[in-house]
Design a protein around this motif. Sequence first.
Motif, PDB file in Angstrom:
ATOM      1  N   PRO A 370     -25.649  25.698 -10.828  1.00  0.00           N
ATOM      2  CA  PRO A 370     -24.488  26.380 -10.264  1.00  0.00           C
ATOM      3  C   PRO A 370     -23.265  25.468 -10.181  1.00  0.00           C
ATOM      4  CG  PRO A 370     -26.089  25.872  -8.552  1.00  0.00           C
ATOM      5  CD  PRO A 370     -26.733  25.541  -9.857  1.00  0.00           C
ATOM      6  N   GLU A 371     -22.113  26.047 -10.488  1.00  0.00           N
ATOM      7  CA  GLU A 371     -20.841  25.333 -10.421  1.00  0.00           C
ATOM      8  C   GLU A 371     -20.227  25.544  -9.046  1.00  0.00           C
ATOM      9  OE1 GLU A 371     -18.815  22.876 -11.038  1.00  0.00           O
ATOM     10  OE2 GLU A 371     -18.679  23.357 -13.180  1.00  0.00           O
ATOM     11  N   GLY A 372     -19.382  24.631  -8.635  1.00  0.00           N
ATOM     12  CA  GLY A 372     -18.664  24.750  -7.366  1.00  0.00           C
ATOM     13  C   GLY A 372     -17.255  24.234  -7.560  1.00  0.00           C
ATOM     14  N   PRO A 373     -16.385  24.372  -6.540  1.00  0.00           N
ATOM     15  CA  PRO A 373     -15.021  23.839  -6.658  1.00  0.00           C
ATOM     16  C   PRO A 373     -15.036  22.326  -6.759  1.00  0.00           C
ATOM     17  CG  PRO A 373     -15.488  24.541  -4.403  1.00  0.00           C
ATOM     18  CD  PRO A 373     -16.641  24.997  -5.233  1.00  0.00           C
ATOM     19  N   ARG A 374     -14.475  21.806  -7.837  1.00  0.00           N
ATOM     20  CA  ARG A 374     -14.513  20.361  -8.058  1.00  0.00           C
ATOM     21  C   ARG A 374     -13.422  19.627  -7.287  1.00  0.00           C
ATOM     22  NH1 ARG A 374     -16.659  19.155 -14.189  1.00  0.00           N
ATOM     23  NH2 ARG A 374     -18.305  20.733 -14.179  1.00  0.00           N
ATOM     24  N   ASP A 375     -12.264  20.254  -7.147  1.00  0.00           N
ATOM     25  CA  ASP A 375     -11.158  19.639  -6.401  1.00  0.00           C
ATOM     26  C   ASP A 375     -10.908  18.203  -6.849  1.00  0.00           C
ATOM     27  OD1 ASP A 375     -10.972  21.992  -4.862  1.00  0.00           O
ATOM     28  OD2 ASP A 375     -12.534  21.270  -3.506  1.00  0.00           O
ATOM     29  N   ALA A 376     -10.910  17.986  -8.153  1.00  0.00           N
ATOM     30  CA  ALA A 376     -10.733  16.633  -8.683  1.00  0.00           C
ATOM     31  C   ALA A 376      -9.396  16.049  -8.247  1.00  0.00           C
ATOM     32  CB  ALA A 376     -10.834  16.644 -10.205  1.00  0.00           C
ATOM     33  N   GLU A 377      -9.420  14.765  -7.896  1.00  0.00           N
ATOM     34  CA  GLU A 377      -8.210  14.124  -7.408  1.00  0.00           C
ATOM     35  C   GLU A 377      -8.196  12.665  -7.841  1.00  0.00           C
ATOM     36  OE1 GLU A 377      -5.823  13.654  -3.158  1.00  0.00           O
ATOM     37  OE2 GLU A 377      -7.275  15.271  -3.480  1.00  0.00           O
ATOM     38  N   LYS A 378      -7.029  12.239  -8.346  1.00  0.00           N
ATOM     39  CA  LYS A 378      -6.857  10.846  -8.735  1.00  0.00           C
ATOM     40  C   LYS A 378      -6.404  10.042  -7.524  1.00  0.00           C
ATOM     41  CE  LYS A 378      -4.431   7.825 -11.989  1.00  0.00           C
ATOM     42  NZ  LYS A 378      -3.476   7.763 -13.113  1.00  0.00           N
ATOM     43  N   MET A 379      -7.124   8.954  -7.242  1.00  0.00           N
ATOM     44  CA  MET A 379      -6.848   8.165  -6.048  1.00  0.00           C
ATOM     45  C   MET A 379      -5.598   7.310  -6.248  1.00  0.00           C
ATOM     46  SD  MET A 379      -9.213   9.324  -4.252  1.00  0.00           S
ATOM     47  CE  MET A 379      -8.894   8.313  -2.823  1.00  0.00           C
ATOM     48  N   THR A 380      -4.713   7.346  -5.234  1.00  0.00           N
ATOM     49  CA  THR A 380      -3.475   6.564  -5.259  1.00  0.00           C
ATOM     50  C   THR A 380      -3.382   5.763  -3.965  1.00  0.00           C
ATOM     51  OG1 THR A 380      -2.257   8.431  -4.290  1.00  0.00           O
ATOM     52  CG2 THR A 380      -2.306   8.284  -6.699  1.00  0.00           C
TER      53      THR A 380
END
Length: 474
Positions: A370-380
């Motif tokens: 199952p897939e879910g919200p990834r909410d990918a974010e690049k750290m700064t």
Amino acid sequence: MTKLAPIALATAFVSILGLAAPPAFGQAAPRQAPVTRAEVQLSFAPVVRRAAPAVVNVYGARVEQVRNPFFEDPIFRRFFGDRGGGSGPRREEVARSLGSGVIADASGLVITNNHVIDGMTEVKIAFADRREFEVEILLRDPRTDLAVLKIKEPPRDLAVLALGDSDGLEVGDLVLAIGNPFGVGQTVTQGIVSALARTQVGVSDYQSFVQTDAAINPGNSGGALVDMAGRLVGINTAIFSRSGGSHGIGFAIPTAMVRLVLDSARNGSQVVRRPWFGATLQPVTAELVESLGLTRPAGALIVSTVANSPAARAGLKPGDLVTAVDGQAVDEPDSFGYRFGIRPLGGAASLTITRERRSMTVSVPLERAPEGPRDAEKMTGPSPFQGATVATLSPALAEEVRVPHRSEGVVVTIVEPGSPAQQIGLRPGDVVLGVNGAEIKTPRELQQATAQRARLWRFQIDRQGQVINSMTGG
């Protein structure tokens, strides 16, 4: 030193003539594919004529921006300045890759190794008669080291190599390897199947290779391993070698896995759709043999299951020993991963297990993770995670980035070269569990926890099931 090497370079073939009684003067000797032990003394030419036209050379290229090496010299930079903000002038160089491929579909689908075209932006193929065609990359699957290409304008006389049954192979079967070793030109080599279901090869996640002593060298990657009916039974992928040349130990990806990758490409998917099991497995050690009531180390032992996964819903428990998948024996976790991974989605797989020394059969549904919200974010910001991209962990993402399943934490998907994240040793696949005592469950929480400078950073990560506690200065 012996090492395992992928064998990218190119693909092609020459016919091999066997020995036979000489024909009468002025008469041509009849030829046929060998079918009996006696006929092995004849010629493999009919098999080669059938298979060789469907094997092609694969050429990959990409343009790279390369910095002039003089600008790495501090004395040169002292006299001529550090132009371009420290980068200096750059020149373009073309990186190239050369390997092989097999035409497996009348529409122009070509199967090859992923490492042959990895990172390449322009790919072409060439037939044995030197005709060249442009192709597009339909699918890359690093987990199996396979890729599917599509000829943009396939010719009408396109030869196709039929897929054989790799599960029907037996040790001792005659096979031919077709490729272009060292770029010398079309070459066919002959040998036997030396072993089946080889694991511990290390060039892909799904390990159950066909081993052969047919000479395979650099340039054979993506080429064909064919049986005596001229059918594809494997894609030549790697060799064991001390010198880089053939020592009679070559490995091919069986067509059972090739078929799964091709079907995904035909269905328009850019990723291979494979079933999710949802359990952590370990091999049976010699120490566990007696306690499990076995006569030898064999099978895949379940250590844990993921909540609501197919394994958990099927009633599997820690301590269960999986010994077969749909009647096919399983000797270790790699063997199980291959057998379960090649099953088509939908329906169920029948697992033979041993529980408390009693054998039983369990039906496990074949479904995607199952897939879910990834909410990918690049750290700064000022944190040591700067330059890393993280995403919310889900079963589908865990499968994609090849990490053990967890119900918490965020997973690192990208680490930029030279970034603070790389300098502290962070790697793609690391799962960040906590920072300075704060539990991390989402990328946003990690960004917030590292938004302010700190004199000392303490962080906890899970790397392939091992929890690591680290610290670094602010």
